[in-house]
Design a protein around this motif. Structure first.
Motif, PDB file in Angstrom:
ATOM      1  N   SER A   1      32.359  40.377  63.097  1.00  0.00           N
ATOM      2  CA  SER A   1      33.503  39.912  62.049  1.00  0.00           C
ATOM      3  C   SER A   1      33.155  40.648  60.935  1.00  0.00           C
ATOM      4  O   SER A   1      34.495  41.052  60.230  1.00  0.00           O
ATOM      5  CB  SER A   1      33.007  38.737  61.803  1.00  0.00           C
TER       6      SER A   1
ATOM      7  N   GLY B   1      35.083  43.587  61.082  1.00  0.00           N
ATOM      8  CA  GLY B   1      36.675  43.420  61.018  1.00  0.00           C
ATOM      9  C   GLY B   1      37.419  43.542  59.790  1.00  0.00           C
ATOM     10  O   GLY B   1      38.851  43.808  59.151  1.00  0.00           O
ATOM     11  N   LYS B   2      36.219  42.725  58.662  1.00  0.00           N
ATOM     12  CA  LYS B   2      37.550  42.595  57.559  1.00  0.00           C
ATOM     13  C   LYS B   2      37.378  43.641  56.997  1.00  0.00           C
ATOM     14  O   LYS B   2      38.649  44.003  56.565  1.00  0.00           O
ATOM     15  CB  LYS B   2      36.514  41.572  56.543  1.00  0.00           C
TER      16      LYS B   2
ATOM     17  N   TRP C   1      40.112  45.973  59.887  1.00  0.00           N
ATOM     18  CA  TRP C   1      41.474  45.133  60.315  1.00  0.00           C
ATOM     19  C   TRP C   1      41.760  44.349  59.589  1.00  0.00           C
ATOM     20  O   TRP C   1      43.359  44.460  59.649  1.00  0.00           O
ATOM     21  CB  TRP C   1      41.182  44.141  61.638  1.00  0.00           C
ATOM     22  N   GLY C   2      40.962  44.099  58.323  1.00  0.00           N
ATOM     23  CA  GLY C   2      41.894  43.430  57.550  1.00  0.00           C
ATOM     24  C   GLY C   2      41.895  41.815  58.129  1.00  0.00           C
ATOM     25  O   GLY C   2      42.889  40.454  56.821  1.00  0.00           O
ATOM     26  N   THR C   3      41.326  41.851  58.794  1.00  0.00           N
ATOM     27  CA  THR C   3      40.746  40.310  59.113  1.00  0.00           C
ATOM     28  C   THR C   3      39.722  39.516  59.959  1.00  0.00           C
ATOM     29  O   THR C   3      39.073  40.675  60.274  1.00  0.00           O
ATOM     30  CB  THR C   3      41.828  39.348  60.176  1.00  0.00           C
ATOM     31  N   TRP C   4      38.971  38.968  59.390  1.00  0.00           N
ATOM     32  CA  TRP C   4      37.698  38.037  60.173  1.00  0.00           C
ATOM     33  C   TRP C   4      37.540  38.095  61.690  1.00  0.00           C
ATOM     34  O   TRP C   4      36.896  37.762  62.450  1.00  0.00           O
ATOM     35  CB  TRP C   4      37.206  36.749  59.299  1.00  0.00           C
ATOM     36  N   TRP C   5      38.984  37.698  61.974  1.00  0.00           N
ATOM     37  CA  TRP C   5      39.113  37.041  63.778  1.00  0.00           C
ATOM     38  C   TRP C   5      40.355  37.255  64.020  1.00  0.00           C
ATOM     39  O   TRP C   5      41.602  36.679  63.173  1.00  0.00           O
ATOM     40  CB  TRP C   5      38.193  36.320  63.716  1.00  0.00           C
ATOM     41  N   VAL C   6      39.978  37.294  65.040  1.00  0.00           N
ATOM     42  CA  VAL C   6      41.799  37.197  65.603  1.00  0.00           C
ATOM     43  C   VAL C   6      41.151  36.665  67.257  1.00  0.00           C
ATOM     44  O   VAL C   6      40.577  37.398  68.205  1.00  0.00           O
ATOM     45  CB  VAL C   6      42.001  38.845  66.184  1.00  0.00           C
ATOM     46  N   TRP C   7      42.481  36.014  67.891  1.00  0.00           N
ATOM     47  CA  TRP C   7      41.922  35.315  69.265  1.00  0.00           C
ATOM     48  C   TRP C   7      42.440  35.773  70.085  1.00  0.00           C
ATOM     49  O   TRP C   7      42.962  36.572  70.916  1.00  0.00           O
ATOM     50  CB  TRP C   7      42.359  33.980  69.527  1.00  0.00           C
TER      51      TRP C   7
END
Lengths: 296, 57
Positions: free
Chosen positions: A163, A166-167, A170-176
């Motif tokens: 995570s 990713g931040k 990817w620009g996000t902490w989490w994706v499902w």
């Protein structure tokens, strides 16, 4: 000759290699040919080497022997783990920055080993579960119980460090996506198994239930591994364990491998120590029962 | 947050988690040793231990 060894637990079948009738063949109701094949397989894998001398797995079936081996091996394991971490961390911080990821590539040197160990720990638990159900190895349940909290910790680290990588990347902490979700399911499975072990006081009763759940849950491990190939995920596909070889440059691959080795040794060191604690815990419980019976 | 902060937090939390894991194992070890010593002091021993002590005497 085989039956002369006192090392075997009463729960492990001691079968005569040259005998015509196997003890469990008489009771199993299997046709003789199938019973011989079945018993031979059990002999080979779990109980006895063909030479008639006890195999390593059988020798370790005696908890007292296991404890004496641990007393000798543990200081070496601790020392080698510490050296490997020192070398691995030095290599991790002297490795060049990635041309795209920049400094965040260093998170990979802890994220990837933690993720590997999350899966390896569950594989160790699944093998232990087999040991409980098939060979009734006295230490198999001890091993599975001791591994669960360690596996949960490494899975937590894999999720958290992933995570944190990713931040910025990817620009996000989490994706499902399939990889992240299946690892999260693995984390929940570890927590569930820890809760189950704590809910049932008597290890003899919980061992079988726990082993069955572990084996059913093992289906998640290939899902984690191949999720990036089977589905379209944000998580990148494998870059080290590939049929055509790693796609990482050597300057980053070697620190990663050394750190993976250090994490693996850390796992086994902690696992062996936790197993020793679990054996002592069971001894204490057994001695207290013994004292209570004597007092009546 | 800078990229260095993400790296520092990742390594910091990993270090703390590993230390917590080691601490948990060591504390558990100390507690089990204390329990066994307590039982031993009150004369509650495994049969094999009692036998080996008797052999020594």
């Amino acid at each position: 000759m085989v039956g002369k060894h006192k090392l075997h637990s009463r729960r492990i079948p001691v079968l005569p290699l040259q005998g015509r009738v196997f003890r469990s063949q008489v009771n199993s109701g299997l046709p003789p040919a199938r019973a011989i094949v079945w018993n031979s397989a059990k002999l080979y894998i779990g109980a006895m080497s063909i030479s008639g001398t006890p195999g390593l797995v059988t020798r370790l079936a005696n908890p007292t022997r296991f404890l004496s081996i641990v007393a000798v091996v543990l200081p070496w394991m601790v020392g080698i783990t510490a050296v490997l971490f020192a070398v691995g961390l030095w290599m991790s911080f002297t490795a060049p920055e990635d041309y795209q990821q920049g400094i965040t590539v260093r998170i990979m040197f802890i994220h990837v080993p933690a993720a590997w160990l999350a899966m390896m720990c569950y594989t160790v638990m699944a093998l232990s579960a087999l040991g409980t159900l098939v060979w009734r190895h006295p230490l198999a349940d001890v091993s599975a119980r001791a591994a669960a909290p360690i596996g949960a910790a490494f899975t937590f680290l894999a999720l958290l460090t992933g995570s944190l990588w990713g931040k910025p990347m990817w620009g996000t902490w989490w994706v499902w996506d399939a990889r992240l979700t299946s690892v999260f399911v693995l984390f929940l499975m570890y927590l569930g198994l820890i809760a189950l072990n704590r809910a049932m006081d008597d290890p003899a009763r919980s061992a079988k239930v726990s082993a069955i759940i572990i084996l059913v849950g093992y289906v998640n491990i290939p899902i984690i591994k191949f999720s990036v190939d089977w589905w379209n995920t944000l998580h990148q596909p494998a870059s080290v364990l590939r049929l055509d070889g790693p796609t990482i440059h050597a300057s980053m691959l070697y620190p990663l491998l050394v750190m993976a080795l250090a994490f693996t040794l850390l796992f086994f060191t902690l696992h062996v120590m936790a197993m020793r604690n679990e054996i002592w815990r069971r001894r204490v419980a057994s001695l207290r029962r013994q004292a209570a019976r004597a007092a009546v | 947050m800078t990229h260095f902060s993400y790296v520092a937090i990742a390594y910091g939390v990993t270090g703390l988690t590993v230390l917590a894991l080691i601490g948990w194992v060591l504390l558990d070890q100390r507690a089990r040793r204390a329990e066994l010593a307590e039982l031993d002091e009150s004369g509650i021993r495994r049969r094999s231990d009692t036998k080996s002590r008797a052999d020594e005497h």
